[in-house]
Design an enzyme around this catalytic site. Structure first.
Site, PDB file in Angstrom:
ATOM      1  N   ARG A 113       0.850  -1.203   0.000  1.00 19.58           N
ATOM      2  CA  ARG A 113       0.000   0.000   0.000  1.00 19.58           C
ATOM      3  C   ARG A 113       0.882   1.248   0.000  1.00 19.58           C
ATOM      4  O   ARG A 113       2.107   1.150   0.122  1.00 19.58           O
ATOM      5  CB  ARG A 113      -0.975   0.009   1.181  1.00 19.58           C
ATOM      6  CG  ARG A 113      -0.304  -0.058   2.544  1.00 19.58           C
ATOM      7  CD  ARG A 113      -1.331  -0.411   3.623  1.00 19.58           C
ATOM      8  NE  ARG A 113      -0.707  -0.618   4.920  1.00 19.58           N
ATOM      9  CZ  ARG A 113      -0.644   0.299   5.875  1.00 19.58           C
ATOM     10  NH1 ARG A 113      -1.156   1.497   5.677  1.00 19.58           N
ATOM     11  NH2 ARG A 113      -0.069   0.016   7.028  1.00 19.58           N
ATOM     12  N   GLY A 114       0.235   2.385  -0.157  1.00 18.70           N
ATOM     13  CA  GLY A 114       0.923   3.667  -0.022  1.00 18.70           C
ATOM     14  C   GLY A 114       2.060   3.863  -1.014  1.00 18.70           C
ATOM     15  O   GLY A 114       1.988   3.467  -2.182  1.00 18.70           O
ATOM     16  N   ILE A 115       3.125   4.491  -0.539  1.00 21.39           N
ATOM     17  CA  ILE A 115       4.267   4.836  -1.391  1.00 21.39           C
ATOM     18  C   ILE A 115       4.919   3.566  -1.953  1.00 21.39           C
ATOM     19  O   ILE A 115       5.303   3.526  -3.126  1.00 21.39           O
ATOM     20  CB  ILE A 115       5.282   5.685  -0.581  1.00 21.39           C
ATOM     21  CG1 ILE A 115       4.664   7.049  -0.239  1.00 21.39           C
ATOM     22  CG2 ILE A 115       6.580   5.857  -1.353  1.00 21.39           C
ATOM     23  CD1 ILE A 115       5.502   7.898   0.723  1.00 21.39           C
ATOM     24  N   ARG A 155       3.076  -7.441   5.109  1.00 18.72           N
ATOM     25  CA  ARG A 155       3.163  -7.972   6.466  1.00 18.72           C
ATOM     26  C   ARG A 155       1.796  -8.452   6.929  1.00 18.72           C
ATOM     27  O   ARG A 155       1.665  -9.488   7.554  1.00 18.72           O
ATOM     28  CB  ARG A 155       3.693  -6.870   7.386  1.00 18.72           C
ATOM     29  CG  ARG A 155       3.898  -7.261   8.817  1.00 18.72           C
ATOM     30  CD  ARG A 155       4.372  -6.063   9.592  1.00 18.72           C
ATOM     31  NE  ARG A 155       3.508  -4.913   9.352  1.00 18.72           N
ATOM     32  CZ  ARG A 155       3.191  -3.997  10.256  1.00 18.72           C
ATOM     33  NH1 ARG A 155       3.694  -4.069  11.461  1.00 18.72           N
ATOM     34  NH2 ARG A 155       2.394  -2.993   9.956  1.00 18.72           N
ATOM     35  N   ASP A 157       8.043  -9.533   7.865  1.00 18.53           N
ATOM     36  CA  ASP A 157       8.125  -8.448   8.851  1.00 18.53           C
ATOM     37  C   ASP A 157       9.598  -8.069   8.925  1.00 18.53           C
ATOM     38  O   ASP A 157      10.445  -8.919   9.265  1.00 18.53           O
ATOM     39  CB  ASP A 157       7.606  -8.963  10.202  1.00 18.53           C
ATOM     40  CG  ASP A 157       7.553  -7.869  11.240  1.00 18.53           C
ATOM     41  OD1 ASP A 157       8.412  -6.954  11.210  1.00 18.53           O
ATOM     42  OD2 ASP A 157       6.658  -7.920  12.101  1.00 18.53           O
ATOM     43  N   GLY A 207       7.798   1.348   6.794  1.00 20.15           N
ATOM     44  CA  GLY A 207       7.993   2.282   7.901  1.00 20.15           C
ATOM     45  C   GLY A 207       6.739   2.445   8.727  1.00 20.15           C
ATOM     46  O   GLY A 207       5.631   2.175   8.254  1.00 20.15           O
ATOM     47  N   TYR A 224      10.495   8.842  15.265  1.00 21.18           N
ATOM     48  CA  TYR A 224      10.439   8.744  13.795  1.00 21.18           C
ATOM     49  C   TYR A 224      11.573   9.555  13.157  1.00 21.18           C
ATOM     50  O   TYR A 224      12.279   9.072  12.264  1.00 21.18           O
ATOM     51  CB  TYR A 224       9.074   9.259  13.346  1.00 21.18           C
ATOM     52  CG  TYR A 224       8.808   9.181  11.860  1.00 21.18           C
ATOM     53  CD1 TYR A 224       8.502   7.962  11.255  1.00 21.18           C
ATOM     54  CD2 TYR A 224       8.835  10.323  11.064  1.00 21.18           C
ATOM     55  CE1 TYR A 224       8.235   7.899   9.895  1.00 21.18           C
ATOM     56  CE2 TYR A 224       8.567  10.265   9.712  1.00 21.18           C
ATOM     57  CZ  TYR A 224       8.271   9.046   9.124  1.00 21.18           C
ATOM     58  OH  TYR A 224       8.001   8.980   7.779  1.00 21.18           O
ATOM     59  N   ARG A 264      -6.277  19.212  11.515  1.00 14.96           N
ATOM     60  CA  ARG A 264      -5.629  20.515  11.752  1.00 14.96           C
ATOM     61  C   ARG A 264      -4.115  20.423  11.571  1.00 14.96           C
ATOM     62  O   ARG A 264      -3.482  21.291  10.988  1.00 14.96           O
ATOM     63  CB  ARG A 264      -5.978  21.029  13.156  1.00 14.96           C
ATOM     64  CG  ARG A 264      -6.315  22.523  13.119  1.00 14.96           C
ATOM     65  CD  ARG A 264      -6.669  23.102  14.464  1.00 14.96           C
ATOM     66  NE  ARG A 264      -5.503  23.651  15.121  1.00 14.96           N
ATOM     67  CZ  ARG A 264      -5.274  23.566  16.429  1.00 14.96           C
ATOM     68  NH1 ARG A 264      -6.119  22.948  17.218  1.00 14.96           N
ATOM     69  NH2 ARG A 264      -4.194  24.102  16.959  1.00 14.96           N
TER      70      ARG A 264
HETATM   71  P1  NDP Z   1       1.894   3.519   4.967  1.00 17.62           P
HETATM   72  O1  NDP Z   1       1.591   3.606   6.416  1.00 17.62           O
HETATM   73  O2  NDP Z   1       0.827   3.818   3.967  1.00 17.62           O
HETATM   74  O3  NDP Z   1       2.514   2.077   4.607  1.00 17.62           O
HETATM   75  C1  NDP Z   1       3.567   1.579   5.380  1.00 17.62           C
HETATM   76  C2  NDP Z   1       4.040   0.277   4.769  1.00 17.62           C
HETATM   77  O4  NDP Z   1       5.108  -0.247   5.572  1.00 17.62           O
HETATM   78  C3  NDP Z   1       2.954  -0.794   4.732  1.00 17.62           C
HETATM   79  O5  NDP Z   1       3.106  -1.549   3.559  1.00 17.62           O
HETATM   80  C4  NDP Z   1       3.284  -1.620   5.950  1.00 17.62           C
HETATM   81  O6  NDP Z   1       2.824  -2.959   5.892  1.00 17.62           O
HETATM   82  C5  NDP Z   1       4.795  -1.592   5.924  1.00 17.62           C
HETATM   83  N1  NDP Z   1       5.366  -1.973   7.207  1.00 17.62           N
HETATM   84  C6  NDP Z   1       5.232  -1.343   8.387  1.00 17.62           C
HETATM   85  N2  NDP Z   1       5.890  -2.029   9.355  1.00 17.62           N
HETATM   86  C7  NDP Z   1       6.443  -3.096   8.753  1.00 17.62           C
HETATM   87  C8  NDP Z   1       7.242  -4.185   9.200  1.00 17.62           C
HETATM   88  N3  NDP Z   1       7.620  -4.322  10.487  1.00 17.62           N
HETATM   89  N4  NDP Z   1       7.640  -5.113   8.313  1.00 17.62           N
HETATM   90  C9  NDP Z   1       7.281  -5.018   7.017  1.00 17.62           C
HETATM   91  N5  NDP Z   1       6.514  -4.032   6.518  1.00 17.62           N
HETATM   92  C10 NDP Z   1       6.111  -3.096   7.389  1.00 17.62           C
HETATM   93  O7  NDP Z   1       3.142   4.470   4.756  1.00 17.62           O
HETATM   94  P2  NDP Z   1       3.614   5.352   3.501  1.00 17.62           P
HETATM   95  O8  NDP Z   1       3.361   4.612   2.245  1.00 17.62           O
HETATM   96  O9  NDP Z   1       3.087   6.710   3.693  1.00 17.62           O
HETATM   97  O10 NDP Z   1       5.180   5.425   3.805  1.00 17.62           O
HETATM   98  C11 NDP Z   1       6.151   4.637   3.132  1.00 17.62           C
HETATM   99  C12 NDP Z   1       7.526   5.117   3.580  1.00 17.62           C
HETATM  100  O11 NDP Z   1       7.677   6.496   3.252  1.00 17.62           O
HETATM  101  C13 NDP Z   1       7.743   4.992   5.080  1.00 17.62           C
HETATM  102  O12 NDP Z   1       9.078   4.623   5.341  1.00 17.62           O
HETATM  103  C14 NDP Z   1       7.471   6.395   5.579  1.00 17.62           C
HETATM  104  O13 NDP Z   1       8.129   6.655   6.784  1.00 17.62           O
HETATM  105  C15 NDP Z   1       8.017   7.222   4.429  1.00 17.62           C
HETATM  106  N6  NDP Z   1       7.478   8.571   4.375  1.00 17.62           N
HETATM  107  C16 NDP Z   1       6.122   8.798   4.222  1.00 17.62           C
HETATM  108  C17 NDP Z   1       5.640  10.087   4.201  1.00 17.62           C
HETATM  109  C18 NDP Z   1       4.190  10.430   4.036  1.00 17.62           C
HETATM  110  O14 NDP Z   1       3.842  11.616   4.119  1.00 17.62           O
HETATM  111  N7  NDP Z   1       3.297   9.486   3.779  1.00 17.62           N
HETATM  112  C19 NDP Z   1       6.543  11.242   4.340  1.00 17.62           C
HETATM  113  C20 NDP Z   1       7.923  10.891   4.492  1.00 17.62           C
HETATM  114  C21 NDP Z   1       8.355   9.591   4.510  1.00 17.62           C
HETATM  115  P3  NDP Z   1       1.382  -3.362   6.494  1.00 17.62           P
HETATM  116  O15 NDP Z   1       0.366  -2.995   5.455  1.00 17.62           O
HETATM  117  O16 NDP Z   1       1.482  -4.806   6.721  1.00 17.62           O
HETATM  118  O17 NDP Z   1       1.209  -2.573   7.766  1.00 17.62           O
END
Ligand code: NDP
Length: 234
Positions: free
Chosen positions: A12-14, A34, A48, A77, A140, A184
């Site tokens: 998901r996400g980035i 995970r 993980d 992260g 963080y 906010r």
């Molecule tokens: P999300 O919270 O949307 O996604 C986080 C991802 O990390 C998920 O796929 C999650 O898996 C995985 N994850 C978390 N813990 C673990 C673990 N112990 N082992 C394996 N996978 C794990 O985050 P973003 O997509 O927003 O962020 C991606 C990266 O970019 C991160 O490192 C974040 O710190 C960084 N970032 C994000 C910003 C933002 O504004 N969004 C800004 C700056 C940096 P699961 O689905 O299983 O939980």
């Protein structure tokens, strides 16, 4: 040429946007997940990153299916935001263990095959918070600043093997991580962005793909901000 790419936290996400952008380039893409179901469209390996044995198994599965990892994106992260005065050990340790030690575990595992191949690309996802600081995020910000020192040291260690190590530092990006913030707080953060808006996961993914790609062969130990100007002056 199609490469074997592994992105952690790519369900998901980035991380997912990064995986999709490598798929668009024709690469063989694997992601770790995970929780939940494996994502559609690429090889999903459950992992993980706080557990070295799971990291090992995940790499073995990717190596069997796609060959040795040539591009590693350490993206997984978490946040556990809290003012330091009330932060529990578990909240500090989980964030460091996932964001910083997680990157250490996957980079270490990726390295031997890259060294044998005399080439590879490692991209670490940091954050503008690691350089600017962020109230409520000492854990963080420490983990994300740590990734810069880690990445630059590793870049020096492996440069002679034609392996580049770079850090991408996003600002405020629309994902679950930021939609979880109080409205906010989010509005305050966006108001501080010179470009006047949050960024998309795809905008981060394109920079990751660039720095992992053939046009960035002479870029290593760099920190690339993708933050709409928020961190200008680092
Ligand atoms: P999300 O919270 O949307 O996604 C986080 C991802 O990390 C998920 O796929 C999650 O898996 C995985 N994850 C978390 N813990 C673990 C673990 N112990 N082992 C394996 N996978 C794990 O985050 P973003 O997509 O927003 O962020 C991606 C990266 O970019 C991160 O490192 C974040 O710190 C960084 N970032 C994000 C910003 C933002 O504004 N969004 C800004 C700056 C940096 P699961 O689905 O299983 O939980």
């Amino acid at each position: 040429m199609a490469r074997s790419v592994l992105a952690t936290g790519g369900n998901r996400g980035i991380g997912k946007a990064i995986a999709l952008s490598f798929v668009e380039s024709g690469d063989r893409v694997a992601v770790t997940y995970r929780t939940g179901a494996p994502p559609d469209g690429f090889l999903g390996v459950r992992c993980d990153v706080t557990d070295s044995a799971q990291v090992d198994l995940a790499f073995e599965r990717v190596e069997e299916a796609h060959g040795p990892v040539e591009v590693l994106v350490a993206n997984a992260g978490v946040t556990r935001d809290k003012l330091l005065a009330v932060m529990r050990d578990e909240e500090f340790n989980t964030v460091l263990d996932t964001n910083l030690a997680g990157a250490f575990r996957v980079a270490r595992r990726a390295l031997h095959p890259m060294m044998r191949a005399r080439g590879g690309r490692i991209v670490l996802l940091s954050s503008v918070a690691g350089m600017l600081g962020s109230a409520g995020q000492t854990n963080y910000a420490a983990s994300k600043a740590g990734l810069i020192g880690f990445g630059r040291s590793l870049a020096r260690e492996v440069a002679s093997r034609n392996i580049t190590v770079n850090v991408v530092a996003p600002g405020v990006i629309d994902t679950d991580m930021t939609t979880a913030l109080p409205e906010r707080r989010r509005a305050e953060m966006v108001a501080a962005v010179p470009l006047g808006r949050s960024g998309s996961a795809e905008e981060v993914a394109r920079v990751v793909r660039f720095v992992a790609g053939p046009d960035a062969g002479y870029v290593t130990g760099a920190v690339l901000p993708v933050d709409g100007g928020l961190g200008m002056g680092h």
